[in-house]
Design a protein around this motif. Structure first.
Motif, short mmCIF file in Angstrom:
data_model
loop_
_atom_site.label_atom_id
_atom_site.label_comp_id
_atom_site.label_asym_id
_atom_site.label_seq_id
_atom_site.Cartn_x
_atom_site.Cartn_y
_atom_site.Cartn_z
N ARG A 170 5.24 83.27 35.72
CA ARG A 170 4.57 82.44 36.72
C ARG A 170 5.53 81.42 37.31
O ARG A 170 5.58 81.21 38.53
CB ARG A 170 3.35 81.74 36.11
N ALA A 171 6.31 80.78 36.45
CA ALA A 171 7.25 79.76 36.92
C ALA A 171 8.34 80.39 37.78
O ALA A 171 8.71 79.87 38.84
CB ALA A 171 7.85 79.02 35.73
N PHE A 172 8.88 81.53 37.34
CA PHE A 172 9.99 82.17 38.06
C PHE A 172 9.54 82.64 39.45
O PHE A 172 10.16 82.28 40.46
CB PHE A 172 10.52 83.35 37.25
N TYR A 173 8.50 83.44 39.51
CA TYR A 173 8.09 84.00 40.80
C TYR A 173 7.46 82.94 41.70
O TYR A 173 7.59 83.02 42.93
CB TYR A 173 7.14 85.18 40.58
N GLY A 174 6.81 81.95 41.10
CA GLY A 174 6.30 80.86 41.92
C GLY A 174 7.43 80.10 42.59
O GLY A 174 7.36 79.76 43.78
N GLY A 175 8.51 79.83 41.83
CA GLY A 175 9.65 79.13 42.39
C GLY A 175 10.43 79.96 43.37
O GLY A 175 11.03 79.42 44.31
N LEU A 176 10.44 81.29 43.18
CA LEU A 176 11.23 82.17 44.03
C LEU A 176 10.50 82.58 45.30
O LEU A 176 11.09 82.60 46.40
CB LEU A 176 11.62 83.42 43.25
N LEU A 177 9.21 82.92 45.18
CA LEU A 177 8.47 83.50 46.30
C LEU A 177 7.34 82.61 46.80
O LEU A 177 6.64 82.99 47.74
CB LEU A 177 7.91 84.87 45.89
N GLY A 178 7.17 81.44 46.18
CA GLY A 178 6.16 80.51 46.66
C GLY A 178 4.74 80.84 46.26
O GLY A 178 3.79 80.40 46.90
N TRP A 179 4.58 81.58 45.16
CA TRP A 179 3.25 81.98 44.74
C TRP A 179 2.50 80.87 44.01
O TRP A 179 3.09 80.08 43.28
CB TRP A 179 3.33 83.18 43.80
N THR A 180 1.18 80.83 44.20
CA THR A 180 0.28 80.08 43.34
C THR A 180 -0.60 81.12 42.63
O THR A 180 -0.55 82.31 42.96
CB THR A 180 -0.58 79.11 44.16
N TYR A 181 -1.42 80.67 41.69
CA TYR A 181 -2.11 81.64 40.83
C TYR A 181 -3.58 81.29 40.63
O TYR A 181 -3.95 80.11 40.58
CB TYR A 181 -1.41 81.72 39.46
N THR A 182 -4.39 82.34 40.50
CA THR A 182 -5.79 82.21 40.14
C THR A 182 -6.09 83.22 39.03
O THR A 182 -5.40 84.24 38.92
CB THR A 182 -6.72 82.48 41.34
N PRO A 183 -7.12 82.98 38.21
CA PRO A 183 -7.43 83.92 37.14
C PRO A 183 -7.84 85.28 37.69
O PRO A 183 -8.48 85.39 38.74
CB PRO A 183 -8.60 83.25 36.41
N GLY A 184 -7.47 86.34 36.97
CA GLY A 184 -7.86 87.70 37.31
C GLY A 184 -8.65 88.33 36.19
O GLY A 184 -8.98 87.66 35.19
N PRO A 185 -8.98 89.61 36.28
CA PRO A 185 -9.70 90.30 35.20
C PRO A 185 -8.92 90.23 33.89
O PRO A 185 -7.69 90.33 33.89
CB PRO A 185 -9.80 91.74 35.71
N THR A 186 -9.62 90.07 32.79
CA THR A 186 -8.96 89.92 31.48
C THR A 186 -9.29 91.07 30.53
O THR A 186 -9.03 90.96 29.34
CB THR A 186 -9.36 88.59 30.83
N GLY A 187 -9.83 92.16 31.06
CA GLY A 187 -10.21 93.28 30.18
C GLY A 187 -9.04 93.89 29.44
O GLY A 187 -9.20 94.43 28.35
N ARG A 194 -3.76 86.50 39.28
CA ARG A 194 -3.40 87.00 40.60
C ARG A 194 -2.52 85.97 41.29
O ARG A 194 -2.87 84.79 41.35
CB ARG A 194 -4.65 87.28 41.44
N ALA A 195 -1.41 86.44 41.81
CA ALA A 195 -0.54 85.59 42.61
C ALA A 195 -1.08 85.54 44.03
O ALA A 195 -1.53 86.56 44.56
CB ALA A 195 0.89 86.13 42.60
N GLU A 196 -1.01 84.35 44.65
CA GLU A 196 -1.54 84.19 46.00
C GLU A 196 -0.53 83.52 46.93
O GLU A 196 0.31 82.73 46.48
CB GLU A 196 -2.83 83.36 45.96
N LEU A 197 -0.66 83.83 48.20
CA LEU A 197 0.04 83.14 49.28
C LEU A 197 -0.99 82.71 50.30
O LEU A 197 -1.76 83.55 50.79
CB LEU A 197 1.06 84.07 49.96
N ASP A 198 -1.07 81.42 50.55
CA ASP A 198 -2.05 80.90 51.51
C ASP A 198 -3.46 81.36 51.17
O ASP A 198 -4.25 81.69 52.06
CB ASP A 198 -1.68 81.31 52.94
N GLY A 199 -3.76 81.43 49.88
CA GLY A 199 -5.11 81.78 49.45
C GLY A 199 -5.42 83.26 49.39
O GLY A 199 -6.52 83.64 49.01
N ALA A 200 -4.45 84.11 49.76
CA ALA A 200 -4.68 85.56 49.74
C ALA A 200 -3.89 86.19 48.59
O ALA A 200 -2.71 85.88 48.40
CB ALA A 200 -4.25 86.18 51.06
#
Length: 249
Positions: free
Chosen positions: A27-44, A50-56
């Protein structure tokens, strides 16, 4: 391209997901590299975001549930029926390692491998329909299979996904509605590495992104160079997950 509102046509790459043994570090690496933020996804299948850009949503990051599973990116192809396509994988000599199974209300998935062992996924989207590749910085821009058996791979994916494969520029491409959506090419540079689907993320400046990857603890596997799709560099995250970045033309 933003997250889709309708299920993509079968055979279209619709999602990319990283399985790693260090989710916090990824999360730290790709967030710093590609500007991603994160929201919880399925945990099954374990911890997953899920990584997001501008909420998508643009990609998924999860913890590998199998000890010793290599850190790697997996490309998922849209399927009208994950069960039917998975059955064709088996009939064509491939293997289905996971599923088909339900991922909560997001959709139905399977993880498979082709005749050469290259891993890929199938996604029958329901609440989560995925994202089509595009030129937007930070999102997936292109996927390609690098294999020692280009002809065999072309026949396999054409049959399994029900889509034609034809020459496209210097390589071969999987076509959906007449347009190339994924590449298949001979892997002369594999050098003992297994065949795999390579994920390319769009960036504004390939050289700057490569330097930033090193600053964040990653590495440059192939220095920035010009290709028919733009300026490309092959990188690895701190845990060895391989990916490419491309500055589209």
């Amino acid at each position: 391209m933003p997250a889709v509102k309708l299920r993509l046509a079968q055979g279209t790459p619709c999602w990319v997901s990283l399985m790693t043994d260090d989710l916090a570090g990824a999360r730290a690496f790709y967030g710093g590299l590609l500007g991603w933020t994160y929201t919880p996804g399925p945990t099954g299948l374990g911890d997953y975001v899920r990584a997001e850009l501008d909420g998508a949503p643009v990609a998924g990051l999860g913890v590998a549930s199998v000890v010793g599973f290599p850190v790697q990116w997996t490309t998922y192809f849209a399927a009208d029926s994950a069960d039917e396509v998975a059955q064709r994988v088996r009939e064509c000599g491939g293997t289905v390692a996971v599923g088909p199974l339900q991922s909560e209300r997001a959709g139905r998935l399977a993880i498979a491998a082709d005749l050469s062992g290259a891993v890929f996924g199938l996604w029958q989207g329901e609440e989560h329909l995925g994202r089509e590749a595009g030129p937007e910085p930070g999102g997936p821009a292109w996927v390609e299979l690098v294999s020692a058996d280009e002809e065999g791979a072309a026949a396999f994916y054409s049959t399994v996904l029900g889509r034609p494969v034809a020459p496209s520029g210097e390589d071969t491409a999987l076509l959906v509605d007449g347009r190339p959506v994924a590449g298949i090419r001979h892997g002369r540079e594999l050098r003992g590495h297994p065949p795999r689907w390579r994920v390319h993320f769009a960036v504004r400046d390939t050289d700057l992104t490569a330097r930033r990857a090193v600053e964040l603890g990653g590495s440059v596997l192939v220095e920035p160079h010009e290709t028919g799709r733009g300026r490309v560099a092959r990188l690895a995250d701190p845990r060895g997950g391989r990916f490419s970045v491309v500055e589209p033309r």
